[in-house]
Write an enzyme that holds these catalytic residues in place. Structure first.
Site, PDB file in Angstrom:
ATOM      1  N   ASN A   1       0.819  -1.213   0.000  1.00 56.75           N
ATOM      2  CA  ASN A   1       0.000   0.000   0.000  1.00 56.75           C
ATOM      3  C   ASN A   1       0.856   1.267   0.000  1.00 56.75           C
ATOM      4  OD1 ASN A   1      -2.671   1.037  -0.080  1.00 56.75           O
ATOM      5  ND2 ASN A   1      -2.496   1.704   2.038  1.00 56.75           N
TER       6      ASN A   1
ATOM      7  N   VAL B   1      -0.607   2.925  -3.637  1.00 60.61           N
ATOM      8  CA  VAL B   1      -2.067   3.117  -3.662  1.00 60.61           C
ATOM      9  C   VAL B   1      -2.515   3.954  -2.457  1.00 60.61           C
ATOM     10  CG1 VAL B   1      -4.285   1.922  -3.443  1.00 60.61           C
ATOM     11  CG2 VAL B   1      -2.576   1.093  -5.054  1.00 60.61           C
TER      12      VAL B   1
ATOM     13  N   LYS C   1      21.932   6.179  -9.654  1.00 63.05           N
ATOM     14  CA  LYS C   1      20.741   6.962  -9.310  1.00 63.05           C
ATOM     15  C   LYS C   1      21.215   8.286  -8.744  1.00 63.05           C
ATOM     16  CE  LYS C   1      17.216   7.213  -5.666  1.00 63.05           C
ATOM     17  NZ  LYS C   1      16.478   6.511  -4.632  1.00 63.05           N
TER      18      LYS C   1
ATOM     19  N   GLU D   1       4.760  30.870  15.333  1.00 60.94           N
ATOM     20  CA  GLU D   1       4.761  32.156  16.039  1.00 60.94           C
ATOM     21  C   GLU D   1       3.548  32.984  15.655  1.00 60.94           C
ATOM     22  OE1 GLU D   1       7.445  36.187  16.607  1.00 60.94           O
ATOM     23  OE2 GLU D   1       8.428  34.423  15.791  1.00 60.94           O
TER      24      GLU D   1
ATOM     25  N   ARG E   1      16.124  42.569  10.498  1.00 57.36           N
ATOM     26  CA  ARG E   1      17.230  41.755  11.028  1.00 57.36           C
ATOM     27  C   ARG E   1      18.246  41.443   9.929  1.00 57.36           C
ATOM     28  NH1 ARG E   1      18.749  38.907  15.690  1.00 57.36           N
ATOM     29  NH2 ARG E   1      16.952  39.536  16.914  1.00 57.36           N
TER      30      ARG E   1
ATOM     31  N   GLU F   1      18.924  30.405  17.807  1.00 55.39           N
ATOM     32  CA  GLU F   1      19.118  30.776  16.402  1.00 55.39           C
ATOM     33  C   GLU F   1      20.571  30.975  15.979  1.00 55.39           C
ATOM     34  OE1 GLU F   1      15.467  33.566  15.237  1.00 55.39           O
ATOM     35  OE2 GLU F   1      16.283  34.007  17.209  1.00 55.39           O
TER      36      GLU F   1
END
Length: 1357
Positions: A286, A289, A447, A830, A908, A1289
């Site tokens: 599956n 499908v 590939k 946010e 920023r 960050e």
């Protein structure tokens, strides 16, 4: 024929389940979560691409006559395929209430779970591996995770924790005690490997003697782990054993609302069913499908499952090869072929080895374990990995129907069109024979994909050549390609031209132009990447040519008439992709010698929810149990980027079972205006301005019904012209009003003083947040006074509350928003979470019933926006020595259809346009483009990375122009302590130069630079590059009033403490740090303190958990509240100094002293004046430096991240484990931003990349093979809680070191073609961009089409 009502019998976690009403459309995931209440298994993507829903399936395999265990994706696994099968979920192996399984314990204690949403899936992948292989090696462990994604951790701690299960875990994986082995000179090094300097000067193991500070590298202690005892695992249900061995299966039939499922037991039953239902789909795994029905809205009323048919599962070894039944899973095929390769002479196994090489990178184990070989062929995908191999090898297929059987070869006639084959409707593919190769026959398969692991091919191929006996003359040749046409194709013309030719340079020179001509593509072809795909065809043929030449010269070396051998510089082009096991060192400063054992600040405390996250007990928004009369909302969104709504028809939707009502703008009791500056709508009124614009929603009794009804809503539009790209916005002057400008010095004068001036531009693509938990909201109306309670996955409770109150027309005090935890956020929750939560609240208000909505991954990616794409145009002036004299930059960002936070992001970017460099004369301008895309929004770094990326682009140009080493030019221009930035803020505690020197030393930069230069001279088609990049990141919200936080502290009479603060937990360990702060301040153990959730009724008006400042500001607020309590307790403590905490609290209560306190904090003295370019924009700065080394394949554009060294200044770390986790997680997310992740849009503004199938975030295999992180020691930060620094960050931009290392490698490749000097490389540096930049004779054979002469499939937004 089966009776109408068959029962489905299976086991879950050892308990028997008998289901009488089975709907074939139900997946195992839905059943586990809804029916059985087992919510540990998560929905991450719904297409088998992220692994969050991984479970273990166990069954007695009657064909192999043994019990087999395998991992599978519950989101695709049909419930009907579970008959007589046992399922094990994360809840079934351990719990915090009983005991954790070693697999759960180790990922928790090694800090491998941050937000925790992906953790249950990773736990189950590892658990399944250990059930099959109690002592795996490191490679098997890494392979087990090919189908699992994590967005938080950067993967390193997961591998580090699970390495302890490996039989070779104490070693780094290099040859034991060979050069560079971690075991050299270190005894019993528990925490991982040594830095490699082997206790020489600067070795990490020597740091203990240093008087300044103890350096530790042990984030966890493996000796504390409980051992794995395979005898203690749950047994396979005996009832299923007796069923399988004694009772013959009978045909089953399950009927649902729309689909009927047949499970025949004999080939005759199967053939009869297919004759009766010729259009029925055969389903084994599956994996195709399931996706078609869920994502492509296809319906297959009859499904036949051939999994029980002996002939379709058998494996037979014949004279000519190995015949596999079409239902054999790809994992089983892999196992059989691996044994065969080990047993037969190597000349016979060429095809087998090629199939194995393709399967190595075929999806993830969860897919390979269930997907069938026959399904892969019959899906007839034009980019199938296996079909080119089967076609080139001339594999035989046996087809059966009620008319008999026939055998055909898989050749160029097999595929008749896009996803069509020559099979007749009633025919079934019974088996596939993969042939042995012959003497003198060679086979290769290649590939190329965007990502190495679990990715669909861009181009894939199978190539076979047979030589005349004892010669190098071609007798037969077949070159088969996928990804070059609507079907798998043979390069017939080229093959015919090559027959009878000698395998020499001349053959190569003549074949390439013919092949380039034959494998042409229209410039508008679906999938795009036209030049890249055409070049890959030639690159693969060249690799095949060299590989065969190598083998020929070995085979025929006695035969001296052979001309060509592979030049040594070309040899590495034939190497298959290989990755070393991950090896790491994490260094941090230990707490001072006298610190109390109970004081947890500065210690690597495990994330407080980690154990719950590993067992599936941690509750996320959608795990909250269903309410009695709850409804489900599915949003109805625009399919046009810019259009007027002419009509909306819900009549068809109303016929769907379970439909309740449609909700739209008419149902809003308050205001439809919403968004940060009220420029958005809750529901579109008459015009839509992006694909995914919310028009309304359908409420129904279940998610399936509401989904179906939403698809049935018919909307007619009148098209308007959309603006999609930055380029279009510039041409049409479509900008949001505010244009930002920042200037310092005399720019013109600076250019006059320069020896050189370089103009350039760089494009930085956007990025999807891909938090594993999609947006989710549950709204519960309270039935009086307009009150409503919302459970939301959001970083921003205040705006969620405000926008809902506004839409419902009630004051904010009637709305309570509650957040327990999020499965990742990264800025994406946010503001954009509010578009979902407000719509859900309106629906709940309309119906008066609880309403739930969790977006599917494709909806989430479409609706919620991401990181802003940026275009930077620059002009830089500099001296001959590389010193900058002047800079002018204009930034354009693609803001999308609403303002949202785009101005803040642009601000920023301008604040960070210098990165860490002193520029005497500078001017920056920022313009936000208004386009017809979903509004872009906050994303970790918030414009900083884009601003700094452009800075590093001109820095790289300066180095190339001056022909100077880039590290020298960068160092020359670095700021010094006390310098003023371009926005006139003084740099205090500027540690970049310290980080820089330490990073150069740790990375052994200069000696590795020499080795890289040698490598590049010795290799033509593989090149290495290295780059060292600094970062400076300003800490605080650029909107001053957001830099405030509150806390609430309750002390109960038993001494336990309930703490609440304004920040939310999304995996970054904020709650853990806040408990550490409270514990240290109050002087009590962390076990006495609990944080339940964040809510608007405890701490009001909270700032969003964003901008990296949450630990700073909430930590100070917690400190403030704790000090208030301590002040009240002072007289009691003075009176009873030897008492315990409990005694003091009890006495305070009896003295009627308040034991509840609020805390508050604001960052002082912030405020920047744009007009005057003065004031204090940031509270302080976080600094770091990273050095990365990569290797690129110049023929395919592949790259490998070989090594990264990071030195990060986080002040005095509150929790080194969490901080290092944040650094690694941000860095790997940045690797995604700068090298992998590409959002692709149609020229009409339609997003193609809506899930992990097409959008690739970094996987386990993408992290650097050597990953070293060191926290700068002795650098306390006086401006934040307990001398710490923000860490969320700042590290993200350090991954630009990988991008510029790639650029460095490309410089070397271009030099081979005589190209020198600056060149443009846009971000991300995908295989396509890398390959196209490595200009050579192959790229010249594939010239690009003239822009403007065709309509491209996708555009750069």
């Amino acid at each position: 024929m089966a009776s109408e009502k068959d029962e489905l019998v299976f086991f879950v976690n050892g308990k028997k389940v008998v289901e009488k009403n089975v709907d074939p459309e139900t997946t195992l995931l839905t059943y586990l979560r809804r029916k059985l209440g087992l919510c540990g298994t998560k929905l991450g993507c719904g297409e088998g691409g992220c692994g969050a829903c991984t479970v273990m399936i166990s069954k007695f395999d009657t064909f192999q006559e043994k019990i087999i265990h395998y991992s599978a994706n519950a989101c695709l696994f049909p419930i009907c395929a579970l008959h007589h099968v046992a399922v094990t979920t994360v809840e079934g192996i351990g719990s915090t209430k009983t005991r954790l399984h070693p697999v759960q314990e180790r990922i928790a204690k090694s800090h491998g779970s941050q937000c925790g949403f992906c953790t249950p899936g990773i736990v189950m992948s590892m658990y399944t591996l250990l059930r099959n292989q109690p002592q795996p090696n490191m490679e098997e462990i890494e392979d087990a995770f090919q189908g699992n994604l994590c967005r938080c951790t950067g993967y390193r701690p997961i591998l580090e924790g699970y390495r302890t299960f490996a039989k070779d875990w104490r070693c780094c994986g290099k040859k034991v005690n060979g050069p560079g082995c971690c075991m050299n000179g270190i005894e019993n090094n528990m925490g991982g490997a040594c830095c490699g300097k082997k206790t020489g000067p600067g070795c990490c193991m020597n740091e203990k003697d240093d008087n300044t500070a103890l350096i530790s590298k042990t984030l966890f202690n493996p000796s504390e782990f409980q051992p794995l005892d395979p005898t203690q695992e749950p047994i396979f249900p005996p009832q299923l054993l007796t069923h399988s061995t004694t009772k013959p299966q009978r045909q089953l039939c399950f009927k649902g609302e729309r689909v009927m499922w047949f499970q025949p037991t004999t080939l005759k039953e199967l053939v009869d069913l297919k004759a009766q239902y010729p259009s029925a789909k055969l389903v084994v795994g599956n994996t195709e499908v399931g996706i078609e029905m869920r994502l492509k809205n296809m319906l297959y009323p009859v499904i036949i499952a051939p999994a029980w048919i002996p002939e379709m599962n058998s494996v037979q070894h014949t004279e000519e090869g190995i015949t596999f039944g079409a239902s054999c899973s790809l994992s089983h095929v892999e196992e059989v072929l691996r044994k065969a390769v080990a047993q037969v002479p190597s000349y016979k196994s060429e095809v087998f080895q090629a199939v194995l090489e393709q399967l190595r990178w075929f999806a993830g184990p969860q897919i390979r374990n269930v997907a069938a070989l026959g399904g892969n062929i019959m899906t007839a995908s034009p980019i199938s990995d296996l079909n080119p191999v089967l076609m080139a090898s001339g594999s035989k297929l046996i087809l059966v129907s009620n008319e008999g059987s026939r055998t055909i070869r898989m050749d160029e006639t097999f595929f008749t069109g896009y996803r069509k084959t020559i099979l007749k409707p009633q025919e079934i593919l019974l088996s596939v024979e993969i042939p042995y190769s012959r003497q003198g026959e060679y086979f290769s398969a290649f590939k190329q994909a965007s990502r190495r692991e679990d990715d669909i091919a861009i181009v894939t191929c199978g190539m076979r050549v047979l030589f005349q006996k004892g010669s190098n003359r071609v007798q037969e040749i077949k070159l088969s390609y996928g990804g070059m046409a609507p079907t798998t194709v043979l390069a017939g013309k080229t093959c015919r031209e090559l027959i009878g030719r000698e395998w020499k340079e001349k053959l190569l020179q003549e074949a390439c132009p013919i092949l380039a001509d034959e494998m042409n593509l229209s410039p508008s072809v679906p999938g795009g990447m036209v030049d890249f795909r055409r070049t890959l065809v030639l690159s693969f043929f060249f690799k095949f040519y060299l590989t065969v030449l190598q083998k020929l010269s070995r085979e025929l070396n006695g035969n001296n008439n052979l001309g060509d051998v592979v030049p040594s510089r070309y040899a590495s082009a034939t190497d298959l992709f290989h990755k070393d096991p991950v090896n790491n060192v994490q260094l941090f400063q230990e707490v001072p010698a006298g610190q109390s054992v109970e004081d947890m600040v500065g210690r690597p405390l495990v994330h407080l929810s980690a154990a719950k996250q590993t067992t599936g007990e941690a509750v996320y928004c959608d795990d909250i149990p269903r309410y009695e009369n709850e409804l489900y909302l599915t949003l109805v969104t625009s399919t046009k980027a810019h259009a007027k709504i002419i009509s909306l028809d819900t009549s068809e939707a109303q016929n769907v079972p379970g439909f309740v009502c449609f909700v739209s703008v008419k149902d809003i009791p308050g205001s439809n205006a919403t968004g940060i500056d009220n420029c958005e709508t809750v529901f579109a009124e008459d015009t839509v301005t992006c694909v995914g614009h919310i028009i309304g929603g359908v409420l129904a009794d279940t998610q399936e019904h509401s989904r179906r009804a939403a698809r049935a809503v018919k909307i007619t539009y009148e098209d308007l012209i959309p603006i999609v790209t930055i380029q279009e916005a510039i041409e049409k002057q479509s900008f949001f009003e505010l244009v930002r400008k920042m200037e310092k010095g005399d720019v013109q004068k600076g250019f006059e003083e320069a020896d050189h001036i370089v103009d350039g531009e760089m494009y930085i693509g956007g990025q999807e947040h891909f938090y594993l938990e999609a947006h989710c909201t549950i709204a519960v109306p309270k039935g009086e006074d307009g009150e409503m309670e919302l459970f939301v996955s959001t970083q921003n409770l205040t705006k969620t509350q405000e926008f809902v109150a506004n839409a419902l027309g009630v004051p904010s005090n009637r709305i309570v928003v509650r957040v327990k935890r999020m499965g990742g956020g990264f800025g994406g929750k946010e503001t954009r979470s509010t578009i979902v939560s407000t719509a859900v609240a309106v629906a709940a208000a309309k119906t008066g019933r609880p309403v739930r909505c969790m977006l599917d991954r494709d909806e989430d990616m479409l609706i919620s926006g991401g990181r802003h794409p940026f275009l930077g145009q620059y002009k830089v002036g500099f001296k001959k020595n590389g010193r900058i004299t002047s800079l002018e930059v204009t930034y354009y960002s693609n803001g999308g259809n609403s303002m949202d936070l785009s101005h803040g992001v642009m601000d920023r970017a301008l604040f960070h346009m210098d990165n860490s460099y002193s520029i005497p004369n500078i001017r920056g301008v920022g313009k936000v483009c208004k386009t017809n895309l979903s509004s872009n929004t906050a994303f970790r770094g918030f414009g900083g990375p884009q601003g700094m990326m452009v800075a590093e682009s001109w820095m790289s140009d300066i180095a190339l122009k001056c022909r100077l080493p880039p590290e020298e030019v960068r160092k020359l221009n670095l700021y010094n302590e006390g310098d003023l930035t371009h926005f006139n803020q003084k740099l205090e505690g500027f540690t970049v130069r310290r980080c820089w020197e330490e990073c150069l030393t740790n990375s052994d930069y200069h000696s590795r630079r020499k080795l890289i230069d040698e490598f590049n001279q010795e290799n033509r088609w593989k090149k290495r590059g290295i780059s060292i990049i600094p970062t400076k990141f300003g800490i605080s919200f650029t909107v001053p009033f957001l830099n405030q936080a509150g806390a609430l502290l309750h002390v109960y009479t038993d001494g336990s403490v309930l703490l609440t603060h304004g920040g939310t937990e999304m995996g970054q360990g904020l709650h853990t740090k806040m408990i550490q702060v409270a514990s240290k301040t109050l002087g009590i153990p962390t076990s006495k303190i609990h944080i339940s959730e964040t809510s608007t009724n405890t701490v009001p008006n909270t700032s969003p958990t964003a901008a990296s400042v949450s630990a700073d500001i909430n930590g100070m607020a917690v400190l403030n509240a704790c000090k208030t309590i301590l002040k009240r307790l002072e007289p009691i403590i003075r009176a009873k100094p030897k008492g315990s905490w409990e005694d003091w609290v009890s006495a305070a209560y009896c003295d009627c002293v308040s034991l509840s306190a609020t805390g508050f904090y604001r960052i002082p003295d912030l405020g920047y004046d744009w007009a005057k370019n003065e004031g204090k924009a940031f509270h302080y700065f976080s600094y770091g430096v990273a050095c990365s080394e990569v290797e690129i394949d110049c023929l395919t554009g592949d790259h490998k991240n070989l090594r990264t060294d990071i030195v990060m200044d986080v002040g005095t770390s509150l929790n080194p484990a969490i901080d290092i986790g944040q650094i690694e997680g941000a860095f790997v997310q940045g690797i995604g931003l700068f090298t992998l992740e590409e959002l692709r849009y149609s020229p009409e503004g339609n997003l193609y990349t809506r899930g992990p199938g097409m959008y690739k975030i970094p996987a386990f295999g993408d992290i650097p093979a050597e990953f070293h992180v060191s926290l700068l020691r002795d650098s306390p930060n006086s401006k934040a809680i307990y001398s710490s620094k923000a860490v969320g960050e700042p590290p993200l931009f350090l991954s630009a070191s990988v991008f510029y290392a790639i650029k460095d490698a490309i410089v070397s490749a271009r030099a081979e073609s005589g190209l020198r000097g600056p060149f443009r490389l846009d971000s991300p540096a995908t295989p396509e961009r890398i390959r196209n930049a490595c200009v050579d004779e192959f790229t010249k054979l594939c010239p690009p089409a003239e822009p403007g002469t065709f309509k491209p499939w996708s555009v750069r937004v």
